[in-house]
Motif scaffolding. Sequence first.
Motif, PDB file in Angstrom:
ATOM      1  N   TYR A   4       1.168  -1.387   0.019  1.00 24.40           N
ATOM      2  CA  TYR A   4      -0.110  -0.009  -0.063  1.00 24.40           C
ATOM      3  C   TYR A   4       0.923   1.295   0.064  1.00 24.40           C
ATOM      4  N   ARG A   5       0.315   2.233  -0.704  1.00 22.86           N
ATOM      5  CA  ARG A   5       1.195   3.383  -1.020  1.00 22.86           C
ATOM      6  C   ARG A   5       0.752   4.816  -0.347  1.00 22.86           C
ATOM      7  N   LEU A   6       1.359   5.490   0.437  1.00 20.98           N
ATOM      8  CA  LEU A   6       0.972   6.719   1.017  1.00 20.98           C
ATOM      9  C   LEU A   6       1.402   7.767  -0.177  1.00 20.98           C
ATOM     10  N   GLY A   7       0.582   8.296  -0.589  1.00 22.52           N
ATOM     11  CA  GLY A   7       0.874   9.449  -1.560  1.00 22.52           C
ATOM     12  C   GLY A   7       0.427  10.769  -1.061  1.00 22.52           C
ATOM     13  N   TRP A   8       0.238  11.805  -1.976  1.00 21.99           N
ATOM     14  CA  TRP A   8      -0.045  13.123  -1.513  1.00 21.99           C
ATOM     15  C   TRP A   8      -1.521  13.305  -0.905  1.00 21.99           C
ATOM     16  N   GLY A   9      -2.483  12.176  -1.264  1.00 21.58           N
ATOM     17  CA  GLY A   9      -3.739  12.396  -0.703  1.00 21.58           C
ATOM     18  C   GLY A   9      -4.988  12.499  -1.662  1.00 21.58           C
ATOM     19  N   GLY A  10      -4.811  12.650  -2.882  1.00 24.64           N
ATOM     20  CA  GLY A  10      -5.949  12.922  -3.795  1.00 24.64           C
ATOM     21  C   GLY A  10      -6.374  11.816  -4.354  1.00 24.64           C
ATOM     22  N   THR A  30       2.281   0.091   8.811  1.00 26.48           N
ATOM     23  CA  THR A  30       0.945   0.305   7.777  1.00 26.48           C
ATOM     24  C   THR A  30       0.606   1.686   7.455  1.00 26.48           C
ATOM     25  N   ILE A  31      -0.207   1.854   6.549  1.00 25.55           N
ATOM     26  CA  ILE A  31      -0.840   3.044   5.947  1.00 25.55           C
ATOM     27  C   ILE A  31      -2.395   3.120   6.775  1.00 25.55           C
ATOM     28  N   PHE A  32      -2.657   1.864   7.212  1.00 27.94           N
ATOM     29  CA  PHE A  32      -4.105   1.950   7.508  1.00 27.94           C
ATOM     30  C   PHE A  32      -4.966   2.011   6.368  1.00 27.94           C
ATOM     31  N   PRO A  33      -4.992   1.099   5.390  1.00 25.05           N
ATOM     32  CA  PRO A  33      -5.603   1.002   4.196  1.00 25.05           C
ATOM     33  C   PRO A  33      -6.998   1.059   4.487  1.00 25.05           C
ATOM     34  N   GLN A  34      -7.904   1.990   3.678  1.00 27.18           N
ATOM     35  CA  GLN A  34      -9.341   2.312   3.556  1.00 27.18           C
ATOM     36  C   GLN A  34      -9.715   1.723   2.370  1.00 27.18           C
ATOM     37  N   PRO A  35     -11.082   1.459   2.244  1.00 28.57           N
ATOM     38  CA  PRO A  35     -11.712   0.759   1.213  1.00 28.57           C
ATOM     39  C   PRO A  35     -11.368   1.466  -0.228  1.00 28.57           C
ATOM     40  N   HIS A  36     -10.939   2.477  -0.219  1.00 32.46           N
ATOM     41  CA  HIS A  36     -10.623   3.232  -1.508  1.00 32.46           C
ATOM     42  C   HIS A  36      -9.120   2.948  -1.996  1.00 32.46           C
ATOM     43  N   ASP A  37      -8.309   2.446  -1.089  1.00 35.80           N
ATOM     44  CA  ASP A  37      -7.145   2.204  -1.299  1.00 35.80           C
ATOM     45  C   ASP A  37      -6.668   0.764  -2.139  1.00 35.80           C
ATOM     46  N   ILE A  38      -5.815   0.942  -3.077  1.00 34.46           N
ATOM     47  CA  ILE A  38      -5.427  -0.292  -3.852  1.00 34.46           C
ATOM     48  C   ILE A  38      -4.122  -0.351  -3.885  1.00 34.46           C
ATOM     49  N   PRO A  39      -3.424  -1.883  -3.397  1.00 35.32           N
ATOM     50  CA  PRO A  39      -2.258  -1.980  -3.364  1.00 35.32           C
ATOM     51  C   PRO A  39      -1.559  -1.955  -4.755  1.00 35.32           C
ATOM     52  N   LEU A  40      -0.303  -1.501  -4.631  1.00 37.14           N
ATOM     53  CA  LEU A  40       0.773  -1.584  -5.881  1.00 37.14           C
ATOM     54  C   LEU A  40       1.116  -3.130  -5.961  1.00 37.14           C
ATOM     55  N   ASP A  41       1.967  -3.590  -7.027  1.00 29.45           N
ATOM     56  CA  ASP A  41       2.382  -4.906  -7.240  1.00 29.45           C
ATOM     57  C   ASP A  41       3.842  -4.942  -6.569  1.00 29.45           C
ATOM     58  N   LEU A  42       4.590  -4.029  -6.615  1.00 30.99           N
ATOM     59  CA  LEU A  42       5.886  -4.227  -6.179  1.00 30.99           C
ATOM     60  C   LEU A  42       6.183  -2.731  -5.494  1.00 30.99           C
ATOM     61  N   ILE A  43       7.124  -2.781  -4.642  1.00 32.47           N
ATOM     62  CA  ILE A  43       7.733  -1.521  -4.077  1.00 32.47           C
ATOM     63  C   ILE A  43       9.311  -1.707  -4.392  1.00 32.47           C
ATOM     64  N   VAL A  44       9.941  -0.596  -5.067  1.00 30.19           N
ATOM     65  CA  VAL A  44      11.194  -0.583  -5.421  1.00 30.19           C
ATOM     66  C   VAL A  44      11.946   0.400  -4.767  1.00 30.19           C
ATOM     67  N   THR A  45      13.030   0.287  -3.959  1.00 31.82           N
ATOM     68  CA  THR A  45      13.486   1.287  -3.261  1.00 31.82           C
ATOM     69  C   THR A  45      14.976   1.164  -3.592  1.00 31.82           C
ATOM     70  N   GLU A  46      16.050   1.765  -2.945  1.00 31.95           N
ATOM     71  CA  GLU A  46      17.328   1.869  -3.427  1.00 31.95           C
ATOM     72  C   GLU A  46      18.040   0.366  -2.955  1.00 31.95           C
ATOM     73  N   ASP A  47      17.348  -0.147  -2.112  1.00 27.98           N
ATOM     74  CA  ASP A  47      17.723  -1.496  -1.882  1.00 27.98           C
ATOM     75  C   ASP A  47      17.208  -2.760  -2.561  1.00 27.98           C
ATOM     76  N   GLY A  48      16.562  -2.356  -3.477  1.00 28.39           N
ATOM     77  CA  GLY A  48      16.053  -3.377  -4.444  1.00 28.39           C
ATOM     78  C   GLY A  48      14.508  -3.497  -4.295  1.00 28.39           C
ATOM     79  N   ILE A  49      13.966  -4.606  -4.605  1.00 29.01           N
ATOM     80  CA  ILE A  49      12.587  -4.884  -4.493  1.00 29.01           C
ATOM     81  C   ILE A  49      12.378  -5.004  -2.993  1.00 29.01           C
ATOM     82  N   SER A  50      11.652  -4.264  -2.236  1.00 34.02           N
ATOM     83  CA  SER A  50      11.377  -4.162  -0.868  1.00 34.02           C
ATOM     84  C   SER A  50      10.036  -4.942  -0.476  1.00 34.02           C
ATOM     85  N   ALA A  51       9.175  -4.913  -1.275  1.00 31.20           N
ATOM     86  CA  ALA A  51       7.971  -5.720  -0.875  1.00 31.20           C
ATOM     87  C   ALA A  51       7.254  -5.910  -2.194  1.00 31.20           C
TER      88      ALA A  51
END
Length: 232
Positions: free
Chosen positions: A171-177, A205-226
């Motif tokens: 789950y991603r915490l973005g800018w909020g829109g 956790t980002i405390f996902p709400q019904p409208h939140d949709i998870p991404l498939d992968l999270i890539v950071t400077e360390d590689g695939i982190s999730a």
Amino acid sequence: MIGDSDGLSRFASSPCLAGEVAPDHFGASGIDPEQARDVARWRRAERTRLIGRREGLGQTGRAQLSVQIGLQLRKALAARGVAPGTVLSGYWPIKGEPDLRVLMSDLHRIGVIIALPVVETRAAPLIFRRWTPETRMVRGDWNIPVPPPNAAALTPDVTLAPCLGWDERCYRLGWGGGYFDRTLATVTPRPFAFGIALAGARLATIFPQPHDIPLDLIVTEDGISASRRPAS
């Protein structure tokens, strides 16, 4: 801030900052209103904290992390099979987001078709317009540089979503829109979504709400982190 050949050296606020103006933009149908308000307050506080932490890295630190994330993302895209003819939606970096424009240009040169997201209608899914390194950008909604209206409209196979924060459930915490959520919920077929994040922005956790949709992968400077999907 990084300038370009078109003189677009000022980065505007993200369209997702609409949520800062109207934090209840999704409404609270089906969930406890007080709980929804608590989550909204928590997210605003986390955004402020994470923005401050990212700004504290300084321009040099952010540039170094952008390079490292770009290297890791190249590997992840290759593993996903991104190749000439694949339509990949990138993003224009704002407010200290990892800058992947060098990677976007490199992918363009090998035949990957690059698009950028555009807010055509507020509080609606994004559309995607073709981008090349030669594209003369125009100012879009919220003053963000975007490809011009005559650029080809595309449906991405793969999309990159910059994250302020992220959790291990992708789950991603973005800018909020909520623009990426709306888009992933409606685009058919759904693009494979890579979250682009700093390793230090991981949240329990980002405390996902019904409208939140998870991404498939999270890539950071360390590689695939999730990863939302089990390893094959």
